[in-house]
Design an enzyme around this catalytic site. Structure first.
Site, PDB file in Angstrom:
ATOM      1  N   ASP A  15      -6.160  -1.959  -0.754  1.00 22.51           N
ATOM      2  CA  ASP A  15      -5.560  -1.626  -2.047  1.00 22.51           C
ATOM      3  C   ASP A  15      -5.920  -2.666  -3.110  1.00 22.51           C
ATOM      4  O   ASP A  15      -6.054  -3.855  -2.805  1.00 22.51           O
ATOM      5  CB  ASP A  15      -4.032  -1.545  -1.874  1.00 22.51           C
ATOM      6  CG  ASP A  15      -3.379  -0.731  -2.978  1.00 22.51           C
ATOM      7  OD1 ASP A  15      -4.110  -0.199  -3.845  1.00 22.51           O
ATOM      8  OD2 ASP A  15      -2.145  -0.633  -2.978  1.00 22.51           O
ATOM      9  N   TRP A  20      -8.501  -4.916  -9.687  1.00 17.78           N
ATOM     10  CA  TRP A  20      -9.535  -5.957  -9.641  1.00 17.78           C
ATOM     11  C   TRP A  20     -10.575  -5.704 -10.734  1.00 17.78           C
ATOM     12  O   TRP A  20     -10.988  -6.617 -11.449  1.00 17.78           O
ATOM     13  CB  TRP A  20     -10.195  -5.936  -8.255  1.00 17.78           C
ATOM     14  CG  TRP A  20     -11.186  -7.026  -8.002  1.00 17.78           C
ATOM     15  CD1 TRP A  20     -10.932  -8.253  -7.464  1.00 17.78           C
ATOM     16  CD2 TRP A  20     -12.597  -6.970  -8.256  1.00 17.78           C
ATOM     17  NE1 TRP A  20     -12.100  -8.974  -7.371  1.00 17.78           N
ATOM     18  CE2 TRP A  20     -13.135  -8.213  -7.846  1.00 17.78           C
ATOM     19  CE3 TRP A  20     -13.453  -6.016  -8.780  1.00 17.78           C
ATOM     20  CZ2 TRP A  20     -14.493  -8.507  -7.951  1.00 17.78           C
ATOM     21  CZ3 TRP A  20     -14.812  -6.310  -8.892  1.00 17.78           C
ATOM     22  CH2 TRP A  20     -15.321  -7.542  -8.478  1.00 17.78           C
ATOM     23  N   HIS A  32     -14.380  -0.255  -6.591  1.00 16.73           N
ATOM     24  CA  HIS A  32     -14.598   0.411  -5.298  1.00 16.73           C
ATOM     25  C   HIS A  32     -15.911  -0.052  -4.651  1.00 16.73           C
ATOM     26  O   HIS A  32     -15.986  -0.241  -3.438  1.00 16.73           O
ATOM     27  CB  HIS A  32     -14.607   1.932  -5.466  1.00 16.73           C
ATOM     28  CG  HIS A  32     -13.267   2.498  -5.861  1.00 16.73           C
ATOM     29  ND1 HIS A  32     -12.100   2.122  -5.249  1.00 16.73           N
ATOM     30  CD2 HIS A  32     -12.910   3.396  -6.810  1.00 16.73           C
ATOM     31  CE1 HIS A  32     -11.077   2.772  -5.792  1.00 16.73           C
ATOM     32  NE2 HIS A  32     -11.545   3.546  -6.751  1.00 16.73           N
ATOM     33  N   THR A  61      -5.219  11.908   1.824  1.00 21.59           N
ATOM     34  CA  THR A  61      -5.025  13.315   1.416  1.00 21.59           C
ATOM     35  C   THR A  61      -4.489  13.369  -0.014  1.00 21.59           C
ATOM     36  O   THR A  61      -4.656  14.372  -0.700  1.00 21.59           O
ATOM     37  CB  THR A  61      -4.044  14.036   2.376  1.00 21.59           C
ATOM     38  OG1 THR A  61      -2.907  13.188   2.592  1.00 21.59           O
ATOM     39  CG2 THR A  61      -4.684  14.346   3.705  1.00 21.59           C
ATOM     40  N   ARG A  66      -6.871  11.993  -7.982  1.00 22.71           N
ATOM     41  CA  ARG A  66      -7.531  11.033  -8.885  1.00 22.71           C
ATOM     42  C   ARG A  66      -8.549  11.769  -9.770  1.00 22.71           C
ATOM     43  O   ARG A  66      -8.892  12.910  -9.506  1.00 22.71           O
ATOM     44  CB  ARG A  66      -8.241   9.961  -8.069  1.00 22.71           C
ATOM     45  CG  ARG A  66      -7.226   9.193  -7.249  1.00 22.71           C
ATOM     46  CD  ARG A  66      -7.652   7.798  -6.975  1.00 22.71           C
ATOM     47  NE  ARG A  66      -6.547   7.079  -6.386  1.00 22.71           N
ATOM     48  CZ  ARG A  66      -6.509   5.780  -6.215  1.00 22.71           C
ATOM     49  NH1 ARG A  66      -7.526   5.044  -6.586  1.00 22.71           N
ATOM     50  NH2 ARG A  66      -5.469   5.204  -5.674  1.00 22.71           N
ATOM     51  N   LEU A 126     -17.871  -3.608  17.856  1.00 24.58           N
ATOM     52  CA  LEU A 126     -16.630  -3.220  17.174  1.00 24.58           C
ATOM     53  C   LEU A 126     -16.461  -1.698  17.111  1.00 24.58           C
ATOM     54  O   LEU A 126     -17.406  -0.974  16.813  1.00 24.58           O
ATOM     55  CB  LEU A 126     -16.666  -3.775  15.736  1.00 24.58           C
ATOM     56  CG  LEU A 126     -15.421  -3.505  14.880  1.00 24.58           C
ATOM     57  CD1 LEU A 126     -14.250  -4.374  15.353  1.00 24.58           C
ATOM     58  CD2 LEU A 126     -15.710  -3.773  13.396  1.00 24.58           C
ATOM     59  N   ARG A 183      -1.952  -4.628   4.302  1.00 22.79           N
ATOM     60  CA  ARG A 183      -2.148  -3.926   3.024  1.00 22.79           C
ATOM     61  C   ARG A 183      -2.303  -4.975   1.940  1.00 22.79           C
ATOM     62  O   ARG A 183      -1.407  -5.799   1.736  1.00 22.79           O
ATOM     63  CB  ARG A 183      -0.984  -2.997   2.689  1.00 22.79           C
ATOM     64  CG  ARG A 183      -1.235  -2.260   1.368  1.00 22.79           C
ATOM     65  CD  ARG A 183      -0.185  -1.232   1.043  1.00 22.79           C
ATOM     66  NE  ARG A 183      -0.608  -0.425  -0.098  1.00 22.79           N
ATOM     67  CZ  ARG A 183      -0.240   0.825  -0.329  1.00 22.79           C
ATOM     68  NH1 ARG A 183       0.583   1.420   0.510  1.00 22.79           N
ATOM     69  NH2 ARG A 183      -0.666   1.496  -1.384  1.00 22.79           N
ATOM     70  N   ARG A 189       3.967  -0.708   1.213  1.00 21.52           N
ATOM     71  CA  ARG A 189       4.258   0.673   1.630  1.00 21.52           C
ATOM     72  C   ARG A 189       3.226   1.099   2.659  1.00 21.52           C
ATOM     73  O   ARG A 189       2.116   0.582   2.681  1.00 21.52           O
ATOM     74  CB  ARG A 189       4.115   1.635   0.431  1.00 21.52           C
ATOM     75  CG  ARG A 189       5.114   1.505  -0.649  1.00 21.52           C
ATOM     76  CD  ARG A 189       4.883   2.635  -1.671  1.00 21.52           C
ATOM     77  NE  ARG A 189       3.565   2.548  -2.290  1.00 21.52           N
ATOM     78  CZ  ARG A 189       3.243   1.724  -3.271  1.00 21.52           C
ATOM     79  NH1 ARG A 189       4.137   0.905  -3.765  1.00 21.52           N
ATOM     80  NH2 ARG A 189       2.025   1.732  -3.781  1.00 21.52           N
ATOM     81  N   LEU A 190       3.583   2.122   3.457  1.00 21.86           N
ATOM     82  CA  LEU A 190       2.611   2.658   4.422  1.00 21.86           C
ATOM     83  C   LEU A 190       1.780   3.798   3.845  1.00 21.86           C
ATOM     84  O   LEU A 190       0.710   4.115   4.346  1.00 21.86           O
ATOM     85  CB  LEU A 190       3.329   3.149   5.676  1.00 21.86           C
ATOM     86  CG  LEU A 190       3.590   2.117   6.763  1.00 21.86           C
ATOM     87  CD1 LEU A 190       4.258   2.766   7.956  1.00 21.86           C
ATOM     88  CD2 LEU A 190       2.284   1.460   7.211  1.00 21.86           C
ATOM     89  N   GLU A 202       2.796  -5.229  13.641  1.00 23.23           N
ATOM     90  CA  GLU A 202       3.232  -6.259  12.702  1.00 23.23           C
ATOM     91  C   GLU A 202       2.638  -5.902  11.343  1.00 23.23           C
ATOM     92  O   GLU A 202       1.490  -5.439  11.265  1.00 23.23           O
ATOM     93  CB  GLU A 202       2.682  -7.631  13.127  1.00 23.23           C
ATOM     94  CG  GLU A 202       3.293  -8.183  14.381  1.00 23.23           C
ATOM     95  CD  GLU A 202       4.739  -8.626  14.176  1.00 23.23           C
ATOM     96  OE1 GLU A 202       5.083  -9.061  13.060  1.00 23.23           O
ATOM     97  OE2 GLU A 202       5.508  -8.542  15.150  1.00 23.23           O
TER      98      GLU A 202
HETATM   99  C1  FPP Z   1      -7.309   1.659  -3.287  1.00 21.92           C
HETATM  100  O1  FPP Z   1      -7.438   0.905  -4.471  1.00 21.92           O
HETATM  101  C2  FPP Z   1      -8.597   1.973  -2.729  1.00 21.92           C
HETATM  102  C3  FPP Z   1      -9.080   3.228  -2.534  1.00 21.92           C
HETATM  103  C4  FPP Z   1      -8.330   4.451  -2.869  1.00 21.92           C
HETATM  104  C5  FPP Z   1     -10.425   3.444  -2.008  1.00 21.92           C
HETATM  105  C6  FPP Z   1     -10.894   2.438  -0.994  1.00 21.92           C
HETATM  106  C7  FPP Z   1     -12.304   2.684  -0.686  1.00 21.92           C
HETATM  107  C8  FPP Z   1     -13.254   1.727  -0.575  1.00 21.92           C
HETATM  108  C9  FPP Z   1     -13.030   0.276  -0.661  1.00 21.92           C
HETATM  109  C10 FPP Z   1     -14.633   2.161  -0.269  1.00 21.92           C
HETATM  110  C11 FPP Z   1     -14.780   2.172   1.219  1.00 21.92           C
HETATM  111  C12 FPP Z   1     -15.967   2.823   1.571  1.00 21.92           C
HETATM  112  C13 FPP Z   1     -16.337   3.225   2.802  1.00 21.92           C
HETATM  113  C14 FPP Z   1     -17.609   3.870   2.897  1.00 21.92           C
HETATM  114  C15 FPP Z   1     -15.545   3.100   4.015  1.00 21.92           C
HETATM  115  P1  FPP Z   1      -6.890   1.508  -5.824  1.00 21.92           P
HETATM  116  O2  FPP Z   1      -7.974   2.295  -6.465  1.00 21.92           O
HETATM  117  O3  FPP Z   1      -5.646   2.299  -5.554  1.00 21.92           O
HETATM  118  O4  FPP Z   1      -6.565   0.211  -6.642  1.00 21.92           O
HETATM  119  P2  FPP Z   1      -5.376   0.023  -7.685  1.00 21.92           P
HETATM  120  O5  FPP Z   1      -4.092   0.227  -6.944  1.00 21.92           O
HETATM  121  O6  FPP Z   1      -5.559  -1.373  -8.164  1.00 21.92           O
HETATM  122  O7  FPP Z   1      -5.580   1.035  -8.775  1.00 21.92           O
END
Ligand code: FPP
Length: 238
Positions: A15, A20, A32, A61, A66, A126, A183, A189-190, A202
């Protein structure tokens, strides 16, 4: 690291990508992209320190709500990641599996997922799980539907259904439950992630935003996990 207790399975909610990017006056997509790069580095670190399973929440889901732009970016990152991982499957030695209902994803993505799961299946390093169009409630409903079907067809008897059998109907079949759930970004939150599987995990909620969660941050998470007494319904782990 030798005196540390290494979690067999770490689950992560990545998250904070959007925040960022915003801090740097950049589009969310940049966050992202950086988040995805970070993930590749962390897979290597996790394997190095002896973690056997790593599961990340890449698309929930609920993420379909977005903007179209953001969904397109996430799917582009995913396409690149899948293509690259198929190419590097042997050298990475990771077994990659996808959790979630992938039937809602574009056909080419579904095919790449199947291909990657197949080519990486013999790998011994892994175990890396990516949750895509994943939600725990959706996963459990799909599991219940299949259980009912199997009961109707006489494949299992109602009385046979216990926690172990039910677990085998989930997307995480054969994968041990997470020992540690992380997280990032300070949210606690989950969000519909691995609800069944995290019954005894944990939880660790660092303030750092996902693209800044580097290998030292992962090691700090493991250090804090080591310091905790784990309880499984009343019994302390020694
Ligand atoms: C949450 O941050 C992040 C996501 C919804 C997407 C996470 C995906 C990636 C890091 C790419 C991973 C890629 C692969 C191929 C596995 P947010 O957008 O909710 O951030 P915010 O809460 O600051 O708005």
């Amino acid at each position: 690291m030798e005196e540390w207790k290494i979690p067999t399975h770490i689950a992560i909610i990545m998250d904070g990508n959007g925040r960022w990017a915003k801090k740097r006056k950049m589009p969310r997509s940049f966050g992202h992209q950086q988040g995805a790069k970070r993930l590749e580095e962390l897979c290597r670190t996790a394997a190095e320190i002896g973690v056997k399973y790593l599961t990340v929440y890449a698309f929930s889901t609920e993420n379909w709500t977005r903007s179209e732009d953001e969904i397109t970016t996430l799917m582009k990152i995913l396409r690149n990641y899948l293509a690259d991982s198929i190419k590097k499957a042997k050298e990475n030695n990771m077994r990659i599996r996808v959790l979630g209902d992938i039937t809602r994803l574009d056909l080419d993505i579904q095919e790449s997922i199947q291909r990657l799961e197949k080519v990486s299946a013999p790998n011994t390093g892994l175990n890396f799980q990516i949750a895509l169009n994943y939600g725990s409630r959706n996963e459990m409903i799909r599991a219940v539907q299949q259980v009912v079907k199997d009961c109707q067809e006489g494949k299992i008897a109602v009385e046979e259904l216990d926690e172990t059998v039910f677990s085998s109907y989930l997307d995480t079949k054969g994968i041990p439950d997470p020992d540690l759930l992380i997280r990032t970004s300070g949210e606690q939150r989950l969000s519909n992630y691995l609800l069944w599987q995290c019954a005894y995990s944990e939880f660790y909620f660092p303030e750092v935003l996902w693209p800044d969660f580097d290998k030292n941050a992962l090691k700090e998470a493991v250090r804090q996990y080591t310091a905790r007494d784990r309880r499984f319904g009343g019994v302390y782990e020694s």
